[in-house]
Each structure stands twice: as C-alpha cells, then as structure tokens.
Design a protein around this motif. Structure first.
Motif, short mmCIF file in Angstrom:
data_model
loop_
_atom_site.label_atom_id
_atom_site.label_comp_id
_atom_site.label_asym_id
_atom_site.label_seq_id
_atom_site.Cartn_x
_atom_site.Cartn_y
_atom_site.Cartn_z
N ARG A 29 40.07 32.66 31.62
CA ARG A 29 39.81 32.62 30.17
C ARG A 29 40.49 31.40 29.53
O ARG A 29 39.91 30.72 28.69
CB ARG A 29 40.33 33.92 29.54
CG ARG A 29 40.09 33.98 28.05
CD ARG A 29 40.75 35.21 27.45
NE ARG A 29 40.01 36.42 27.77
CZ ARG A 29 40.57 37.63 27.89
NH1 ARG A 29 41.87 37.78 27.73
NH2 ARG A 29 39.84 38.68 28.16
N HIS A 69 45.53 35.49 32.43
CA HIS A 69 44.07 35.38 32.36
C HIS A 69 43.69 33.90 32.48
O HIS A 69 43.20 33.29 31.52
CB HIS A 69 43.56 36.00 31.06
CG HIS A 69 43.91 37.45 30.96
ND1 HIS A 69 43.31 38.41 31.75
CD2 HIS A 69 44.84 38.10 30.23
CE1 HIS A 69 43.84 39.59 31.48
NE2 HIS A 69 44.78 39.42 30.57
N GLN A 90 38.58 28.20 30.36
CA GLN A 90 37.35 28.09 29.56
C GLN A 90 37.69 27.68 28.13
O GLN A 90 37.00 26.86 27.53
CB GLN A 90 36.55 29.41 29.55
CG GLN A 90 36.10 29.92 30.91
CD GLN A 90 35.43 28.86 31.78
OE1 GLN A 90 34.66 28.04 31.29
NE2 GLN A 90 35.75 28.85 33.06
#
Ligand code: DX5
Ligand code: ZN
Length: 220
Positions: free
Chosen positions: A100, A97, A103
C-alpha cells in the motif's frame, strides 16, 4: 542511463555551508543526491527533516533520492512530494503494509524504493520487487555515516539481481553504506546500479574527482 549512478549522501556534507557543497555536487558527475532522513526511533540518530530538504532543493536540479529511516513513513508521503523528493525509499522493516505504501508513493508521482537492513533476506522482496523502482541494499546498519562496509553485501546483491530478473522487475539496485573506491568495482560487477557514498566523497581531498573516479573504477 549511464551506470553506475553516483549518489553522494549529504549526511556527510557541511551543514553550515550547504551551498558550497551543493555547488560542488552540481559541477560533478553525480546524478543523484542522496538524502538521509532519520527519526531517532527507527534508527538511533536524528538527521534533518522537511524544511532542510526544501532549502536544499533550491540549490540543485539533480534527482533527490530520499531515504527515509523513519517509522510510519506512510504518513509523510505527500509532504515529501511537496518539498521535491523524486525518489522516496522506505524501509521494509518499517512498513506493515508495504504494498500500500509503495502504491501511495507512486500515485503521488515519485519513484518508489524499498531499503533493506543487513539482516533482511532478499527473498522477502519476492512479492514486491515487480512493483518497485529501486531496492536500497544497506551495507551498514543504518543510522550513521562513515561505518565499515559489510562484506556479506556482495552475495545479497547477486541474489537480488537474480530475483529482479526472474520477476521481470525494472528495479535498480542501490548500495548504501561504506561504499568507496575500494569496493565500487566489485559491487557493480555483482549487479549494483547506484552507489551511495557519504564519507568517501565529502571527506576526500577532491570530491569532484572522487565522484568521477567512482564512476570510472567500476566501469573498467
Ligand atoms: C546510513 C545512511 C547512508 C550514509 C552513508 O544510515 O543511510 O546513506 O550516509 O554514508 P557512508 O558512505 O559514509 O557510509
Ligand atoms: Zn542512506
């Protein structure tokens, strides 16, 4: 910023006397200090971890450019922030991911980087490049210092530069592995902004001078 940025890799430093090597780095023109974290799973080598980096942080105010060659890097983001990482780079190949994770790195207050192995195609970054601050193009298979530079890297850097421009990304291009005076100029001409150098700096007779030359040779 004054490109290229030189990022000596302390993987090639003298671990029994880090203070002396950091004193040299502080006096040099190097802007970043490149820190390689290896877990023995993602790469076939183990380097050092959080407490060692925390000790290094006391020795320099330069930018700590931390390159995680570990699986599950998303589990350690806060800890790397706490010990003083300024840039945190994770491997494309280690992140299910990735968006994600990027971020989370930015939310923790660090710059976010993505590293790609020599076999990983630049086009795979198309949907993430606008979100990241740095792409680390591996020019050797990660795991060890002192390996030979893979020539296919020039082509990848040119493709990456195009991708960055097309996507209006601000990502900087970092080259990691086998970089030295012999290829610095051509790498910068292809689009590199940051040159990581381990052996080329620490095994040279005059590391401060080598760092200065790496900056100079690629400007002319
Ligand atoms: C390799 C590391 C590199 C390494 C570079 O896995 O990511 O940062 O220290 O060392 P040299 O410049 O000696 O190839
Ligand atoms: Zn590295």
């Amino acid at each position: 910023m004054n490109f290229p940025i030189i990022a000596p890799s302390v993987l090639s430093a003298n671990f029994a006397n880090l203070e002396a090597d950091f004193k040299m780095l502080n006096e040099s023109e190097a802007e970043f200090i490149h820190i390689d974290v290896m877990d023995g799973v993602f790469v076939p080598n183990i380097s050092f971890g959080l407490p060692v980096i925390q000790a290094m942080k006391k020795l320099s105010n330069k930018t700590f450019d931390v390159h995680l060659m570990i699986v599950e890097p998303q589990n350690y983001i806060q800890q790397f922030k706490e010990i003083g990482a300024d840039i945190l780079t994770v491997h494309y190949e280690a992140c299910t991911h990735l968006h994600r994770t990027i971020q989370a790195i930015k939310n923790a207050g660090m710059k976010a980087g993505v590293a790609i192995n020599p076999h990983t195609n630049i086009s795979l970054l198309e949907d993430i490049v606008a979100d990241i601050d740095l792409v680390c193009v591996m020019s050797v298979n990660p795991g060890f210092g002192g390996q030979s530079f893979i020539e296919n890297t020039y082509k990848k850097v040119e493709k990456l530069k195009d991708l960055i421009t097309k996507n209006k990304s601000k990502a900087l291009i970092e080259i990691d592995g086998g970089v030295g005076l012999q290829n610095a100029k051509q790498l910068v001409a292809a689009g590199a902004n940051i040159l990581v150098a381990g052996n080329a700096v620490f095994k040279s007779e005059n590391p401060i001078e080598t760092i200065a030359q790496l900056k100079l040779v690629s400007r002319n």
